[in-house]
Design an enzyme around this catalytic site. Structure first.
Site, PDB file in Angstrom:
ATOM      1  N   ALA A  65      63.789  15.629  54.594  1.00 23.37           N
ATOM      2  CA  ALA A  65      64.807  15.640  55.643  1.00 23.37           C
ATOM      3  C   ALA A  65      65.857  16.663  55.208  1.00 23.37           C
ATOM      4  CB  ALA A  65      65.423  14.259  55.764  1.00 23.37           C
ATOM      5  N   GLY A 110      61.001  13.265  53.414  1.00 26.88           N
ATOM      6  CA  GLY A 110      60.534  13.180  54.809  1.00 26.88           C
ATOM      7  C   GLY A 110      59.267  13.971  55.053  1.00 26.88           C
ATOM      8  N   GLU A 113      56.579  11.741  53.985  1.00 22.54           N
ATOM      9  CA  GLU A 113      56.516  10.679  55.004  1.00 22.54           C
ATOM     10  C   GLU A 113      55.848  11.187  56.286  1.00 22.54           C
ATOM     11  OE1 GLU A 113      60.812  10.028  54.447  1.00 22.54           O
ATOM     12  OE2 GLU A 113      60.320   7.901  54.348  1.00 22.54           O
ATOM     13  N   GLU A 133      63.968  10.782  46.838  1.00 25.45           N
ATOM     14  CA  GLU A 133      65.245  10.310  47.394  1.00 25.45           C
ATOM     15  C   GLU A 133      66.164   9.675  46.345  1.00 25.45           C
ATOM     16  OE1 GLU A 133      62.304   9.935  48.854  1.00 25.45           O
ATOM     17  OE2 GLU A 133      62.470  10.439  50.975  1.00 25.45           O
TER      18      GLU A 133
HETATM   19  N1  COA Z   1      67.170  19.923  52.895  1.00 26.00           N
HETATM   20  C1  COA Z   1      67.893  21.032  53.124  1.00 26.00           C
HETATM   21  N2  COA Z   1      67.648  22.222  52.532  1.00 26.00           N
HETATM   22  C2  COA Z   1      66.617  22.271  51.681  1.00 26.00           C
HETATM   23  C3  COA Z   1      65.811  21.169  51.387  1.00 26.00           C
HETATM   24  C4  COA Z   1      66.118  19.956  52.042  1.00 26.00           C
HETATM   25  N3  COA Z   1      65.412  18.840  51.855  1.00 26.00           N
HETATM   26  N4  COA Z   1      64.865  21.527  50.482  1.00 26.00           N
HETATM   27  C5  COA Z   1      65.074  22.840  50.231  1.00 26.00           C
HETATM   28  N5  COA Z   1      66.136  23.296  50.945  1.00 26.00           N
HETATM   29  C6  COA Z   1      66.693  24.642  50.970  1.00 26.00           C
HETATM   30  C7  COA Z   1      67.490  24.936  49.700  1.00 26.00           C
HETATM   31  O1  COA Z   1      68.794  24.407  49.830  1.00 26.00           O
HETATM   32  C8  COA Z   1      67.444  26.438  49.694  1.00 26.00           C
HETATM   33  O2  COA Z   1      68.371  26.916  50.659  1.00 26.00           O
HETATM   34  P1  COA Z   1      69.385  28.135  50.265  1.00 26.00           P
HETATM   35  O3  COA Z   1      68.469  29.291  49.942  1.00 26.00           O
HETATM   36  O4  COA Z   1      70.179  28.338  51.514  1.00 26.00           O
HETATM   37  O5  COA Z   1      70.159  27.663  49.084  1.00 26.00           O
HETATM   38  C9  COA Z   1      66.065  26.754  50.218  1.00 26.00           C
HETATM   39  O6  COA Z   1      65.653  25.586  50.926  1.00 26.00           O
HETATM   40  C10 COA Z   1      65.049  27.028  49.138  1.00 26.00           C
HETATM   41  O7  COA Z   1      65.033  25.946  48.234  1.00 26.00           O
HETATM   42  P2  COA Z   1      65.302  26.089  46.657  1.00 26.00           P
HETATM   43  O8  COA Z   1      65.825  24.776  46.159  1.00 26.00           O
HETATM   44  O9  COA Z   1      66.098  27.297  46.361  1.00 26.00           O
HETATM   45  O10 COA Z   1      63.792  26.317  46.152  1.00 26.00           O
HETATM   46  P3  COA Z   1      63.213  25.984  44.709  1.00 26.00           P
HETATM   47  O11 COA Z   1      61.879  26.632  44.643  1.00 26.00           O
HETATM   48  O12 COA Z   1      64.198  26.291  43.642  1.00 26.00           O
HETATM   49  O13 COA Z   1      63.009  24.378  44.706  1.00 26.00           O
HETATM   50  C11 COA Z   1      62.372  22.260  45.666  1.00 26.00           C
HETATM   51  C12 COA Z   1      62.108  23.791  45.589  1.00 26.00           C
HETATM   52  C13 COA Z   1      61.492  21.697  46.750  1.00 26.00           C
HETATM   53  C14 COA Z   1      62.029  21.611  44.310  1.00 26.00           C
HETATM   54  C15 COA Z   1      63.862  22.016  45.974  1.00 26.00           C
HETATM   55  O14 COA Z   1      64.217  22.780  47.116  1.00 26.00           O
HETATM   56  C16 COA Z   1      64.234  20.585  46.261  1.00 26.00           C
HETATM   57  O15 COA Z   1      64.328  19.774  45.352  1.00 26.00           O
HETATM   58  N6  COA Z   1      64.478  20.258  47.568  1.00 26.00           N
HETATM   59  C17 COA Z   1      64.930  18.965  47.980  1.00 26.00           C
HETATM   60  C18 COA Z   1      63.815  17.967  47.956  1.00 26.00           C
HETATM   61  C19 COA Z   1      64.319  16.593  48.342  1.00 26.00           C
HETATM   62  O16 COA Z   1      65.126  15.981  47.679  1.00 26.00           O
HETATM   63  N7  COA Z   1      63.827  16.095  49.472  1.00 26.00           N
HETATM   64  C20 COA Z   1      64.152  14.798  49.945  1.00 26.00           C
HETATM   65  C21 COA Z   1      65.266  14.851  50.905  1.00 26.00           C
HETATM   66  S1  COA Z   1      65.677  13.230  51.478  1.00 26.00           S
END
Ligand code: COA
Length: 258
Positions: A65, A110, A113, A133
């Protein structure tokens, strides 16, 4: 026309691509509302026999999400968000036409999910699944605690939920979370080939299989009773007559969905 989805209908298969690759296809309000519209289209458009949900780019299916929409929400608003997401994901799960997740990278929160609400999942070798989460002081809200437990069992599910650890595609295969793991460039072909096979079968029988299998996990339904009803319903269809006739005549059945 959608702002955050790409859709393509070919040979009865609707491919829905969540298209926010710069945000790893995170599910913001627009994506959720457009996904709702696209799923309605699957239900209502007779030219659509089945569907694929995937993510744009080669890094993520859906990384969760959209976290930026969480700040400042009250408990009531959090519950409303969760309920709305659950309604959409139930709509996917209950769809009488097969919907498969083609998981092409991160399927987190999400995203995991969403993949789990689909009827089954096919993963590329670079896919990763997780419910991170708890890293945010949250729990899954779009059915993740329930479907992960249904799909991989309680011990493995609780471990994933409380550690936020991701599993790779091969572990997901071993856990039964995905049906196949294929090289990234074969993911859509593999998914389409499975759906092409399902699309050659009698649509009402396919819908009956989905309904009866879903009934296993629905406390308001008796699964065996659902099977009796769906089995009986098939006898009223033209397609069953055609299927039996084709078998007797040693030819391929020509199902029309009637
Ligand atoms: N919501 C909003 N933005 C998200 C996102 C999310 N769930 N997951 C990734 N993004 C965005 C990042 O903020 C980043 O945006 P920016 O370039 O404007 O800063 C972009 O997507 C790229 O992600 P980034 O974190 O730079 O890539 P990465 O390769 O370093 O890491 C992940 C990849 C997937 C490990 C990491 O993005 C992450 O942990 N995301 C969140 C996962 C999460 O907690 N999901 C559950 C949400 S309830």
């Amino acid at each position: 026309m959608y702002q955050s989805l790409l859709t393509q209908l070919e040979n009865g298969i609707l491919t829905i691509t969540i298209n926010r690759p710069d945000k790893l296809n995170a599910l913001n309000k627009t994506v959720m509302s457009e996904l709702n519209e696209a799923v309605d289209e699957i239900y209502n458009n007779d030219n659509i026999r089945s569907a694929v949900i995937t993510g744009a780019g080669n890094k993520a299916f859906v990384a969760g999400a959209d976290i930026s929409e969480f700040s400042g929400l009250s408990a009531e608003e959090g519950m409303a968000l969760s309920e709305k997401g659950q309604i959409l994901f139930f709509k996917i799960e209950d769809c009488p036409k097969p919907i498969i997740a083609a998981v092409n990278g991160f399927a987190l929160g999400g995203g995991c999910e969403l993949a789990m609400s689909c009827h089954f999942r096919i993963a590329s070798e670079n896919a990763n699944f997780g419910q991170p989460e708890v890293n945010l002081g949250l729990i899954p809200g779009y059915g993740g605690t329930q479907r992960l437990t249904q799909l991989i069992g309680k011990g493995r599910a609780i471990e994933m939920l409380i550690t936020a650890n991701m599993i790779d595609a091969h572990t997901a295969l071993q856990y039964g979370l995905v049906n196949y793991v294929v090289p990234a460039d074969e993911l859509l072909n593999k998914t389409v080939s499975v759906l092409t096979l399902a699309n050659s079968k009698a649509p009402k029988a396919v819908a009956g299989c989905i309904k009866a299998a879903n009934a296993v996990f629905d406390e308001s339904m008796d699964g065996f009773e659902t099977e009796v009803k769906e089995f009986g319903r098939c006898f009223n269809t033209h397609d069953m007559k055609e299927g039996i006739a084709a078998f007797k005549e040693k030819r391929k059945a020509n199902f029309t969905g009637s």
